[in-house]
Design an enzyme around this catalytic site. Structure first.
Site, PDB file in Angstrom:
ATOM      1  N   GLY A  49       0.816  -1.209   0.000  1.00 61.97           N
ATOM      2  CA  GLY A  49       0.000   0.000   0.000  1.00 61.97           C
ATOM      3  C   GLY A  49       0.845   1.251   0.000  1.00 61.97           C
ATOM      4  O   GLY A  49       0.551   2.219   0.712  1.00 61.97           O
ATOM      5  N   ALA A  50       1.913   1.251  -0.831  1.00 60.61           N
ATOM      6  CA  ALA A  50       2.874   2.357  -0.818  1.00 60.61           C
ATOM      7  C   ALA A  50       2.581   3.431  -1.862  1.00 60.61           C
ATOM      8  O   ALA A  50       3.407   4.316  -2.068  1.00 60.61           O
ATOM      9  CB  ALA A  50       4.291   1.818  -1.045  1.00 60.61           C
ATOM     10  N   GLY A 109      -0.442   8.129   0.915  1.00 60.77           N
ATOM     11  CA  GLY A 109      -0.709   8.150   2.345  1.00 60.77           C
ATOM     12  C   GLY A 109       0.444   7.671   3.204  1.00 60.77           C
ATOM     13  O   GLY A 109       1.620   7.934   2.942  1.00 60.77           O
ATOM     14  N   GLY A 149       1.642   4.684   3.636  1.00 63.53           N
ATOM     15  CA  GLY A 149       2.531   3.740   2.972  1.00 63.53           C
ATOM     16  C   GLY A 149       3.613   4.421   2.167  1.00 63.53           C
ATOM     17  O   GLY A 149       4.788   4.038   2.227  1.00 63.53           O
ATOM     18  N   SER A 182      -4.801  -0.490  14.117  1.00 67.94           N
ATOM     19  CA  SER A 182      -5.435   0.790  14.405  1.00 67.94           C
ATOM     20  C   SER A 182      -6.012   0.741  15.812  1.00 67.94           C
ATOM     21  O   SER A 182      -6.336  -0.346  16.327  1.00 67.94           O
ATOM     22  CB  SER A 182      -6.565   1.059  13.404  1.00 67.94           C
ATOM     23  OG  SER A 182      -7.389   2.125  13.841  1.00 67.94           O
ATOM     24  N   TYR A 211     -14.505  -2.811   9.872  1.00 73.06           N
ATOM     25  CA  TYR A 211     -13.151  -2.260   9.850  1.00 73.06           C
ATOM     26  C   TYR A 211     -12.466  -2.510  11.197  1.00 73.06           C
ATOM     27  O   TYR A 211     -11.318  -2.964  11.252  1.00 73.06           O
ATOM     28  CB  TYR A 211     -13.192  -0.764   9.549  1.00 73.06           C
ATOM     29  CG  TYR A 211     -11.825  -0.110   9.588  1.00 73.06           C
ATOM     30  CD1 TYR A 211     -10.925  -0.287   8.542  1.00 73.06           C
ATOM     31  CD2 TYR A 211     -11.432   0.670  10.677  1.00 73.06           C
ATOM     32  CE1 TYR A 211      -9.659   0.290   8.581  1.00 73.06           C
ATOM     33  CE2 TYR A 211     -10.175   1.251  10.720  1.00 73.06           C
ATOM     34  CZ  TYR A 211      -9.293   1.066   9.678  1.00 73.06           C
ATOM     35  OH  TYR A 211      -8.045   1.629   9.721  1.00 73.06           O
TER      36      TYR A 211
END
Length: 271
Positions: free
Chosen positions: A10-11, A14, A16, A138, A163
Site C-alpha cells: 500500500g505504498a 498516504g 505507505g 489501528s 473495519y
C-alpha cells in the site's frame, strides 16, 4: 537496525508512501507495492524525485488471493532476503462486498492478504539476520468485535464495525504468529501498531474527517522496522512506544482459532 531490503504494501499514497520514503532514507533497497504496475512505477518516480534511489516496484490486487501469491513471487524474483515486511495496505468499505475468493472485502485486504503474504515470504524473512514483520493495525481494534463464525464473512455488515474487526484481526494475528515463531525457534519477530489518526483517503472515506500528517503516521511503522528499542515479539505500539492493546485483543484461544481457520481458508501451511 539498518535493514538492507524492505517491502511496504500500500505504498502508492498516504502512510505507505511516507513509510517507504522514510525507510528509503535509512538506506537499503525498498520494494514498493501498489495495486497496479502503473501505480507502483509512479511511486518509484516520486521517491526518486525525493532522493530515494534504490526502489523496486511490485504490484497486485490484495483483495484477490491469487494476486497476493503472485506478489510474493515477484518479491522472490527480486531478492532472496527480506529484512522488513510492513503490512500497511488497508481499506474501509462503506458497503458490503465480497472478494473473488468469497471473503468480505475489508477482511480480504486487511486480514487475509497480509496473513497470506507473510506466510509466503517467511523463507525470505528467515534468510535475514533478524527480520521484522510490522502489521499496521489501528486503535479501532479496541471497538472491533469478532467470533470465529465471522470468518470469512461477518454475520452482520457495518462499515466501522467490520473495519474495527479487521484491525482486531491484525492484533490477534500478531500475537499468535509471534508465539509460533518463538516456539519454532524462528529468527523473525513481529509487531502491531496504531499509526495515529492520520489524514488519508481511508480516514476521509470511512470517517469523513482529517487528522495529523502522513509524516507523523509513518513514524511508528519506521520505529518498529528499524529501532533497537523495540520490545519482545508480539508487542503493540503507538506514537513510537510500546503501549497495551485492548484487553479483549489478548485472547489466546481466539488467536489460535482465528489463525488455524485463516490457514484453512487460504490453504496455507501453519508455522
Amino acid at each position: 537496525m539498518n535493514p538492507s531490503t524492505m517491502l511496504i504494501t500500500g505504498a502508492s499514497d498516504g502512510i505507505g508512501l511516507q513509510t517507504a520514503m522514510q525507510l528509503g532514507q535509512h538506506g537499503g533497497r525498498v520494494l514498493v507495492h501498489a495495486r497496479s504496475e502503473a501505480k507502483a512505477r509512479d511511486v518509484v518516480k516520486r521517491l526518486d524525485a525525493q532522493g530515494v534511489k534504490d526502489v523496486v516496484p511490485v504490484w497486485g490486487d490484495l483483495s484477490v488471493m491469487a494476486q497476493v501469491r503472485a506478489l510474493a513471487a515477484q518479491v522472490k524474483a527480486h531478492t532472496k532476503v527480506l529484512d522488513v515486511l510492513v503490512n500497511n495496505a488497508g481499506v474501509f468499505m462503506t458497503e458490503e462486498q465480497k472478494s473473488a475468493d468469497g471473503f468480505e472485502l475489508t477482511f480480504a485486504v486487511n486480514h487475509f492478504a497480509p496473513f497470506l503474504l507473510t506466510h509466503d515470504l517467511l523463507p525470505l524473512l528467515e534468510a535475514a539476520p533478524a527480520a521484522r514483520i510490522v502489521n499496521v493495525s489501528s486503535i479501532a481494534h479496541a471497538r472491533g468485535q469478532l467470533t470465529l463464525e465471522d470468518l470469512p464473512v461477518p454475520k452482520r455488515f457495518d462499515g466501522y464495525g467490520v473495519y474495527g474487526a479487521s484491525k482486531l484481526l491484525n492484533v490477534l494475528f500478531t500475537h499468535e504468529f509471534a508465539r509460533r515463531l518463538t516456539a519454532a525457534k524462528k529468527k523473525s519477530v513481529t509487531f502491531a501498531l496504531h499509526p495515529g489518526v492520520i489524514t488519508t483517503k481511508l480516514l476521509k472515506t470511512g470517517f469523513g474527517m482529517a487528522g495529523a500528517s502522513v509524516e507523523s503516521g509513518a513514524r511508528t511503522s519506521v520505529f518498529c522496522a528499524t529501532s533497537k528499542s523495540v520490545g519482545v515479539s508480539g508487542t503493540y505500539y503507538s506514537d513510537a512506544r510500546e503501549v497495551p492493546c485492548s484487553p479483549h485483543a489478548n485472547d489466546p484461544a481466539l488467536e489460535k482459532a482465528v489463525y488455524e481457520k485463516s490457514c484453512a481458508l487460504l490453504d496455507c501451511a501453519p508455522v
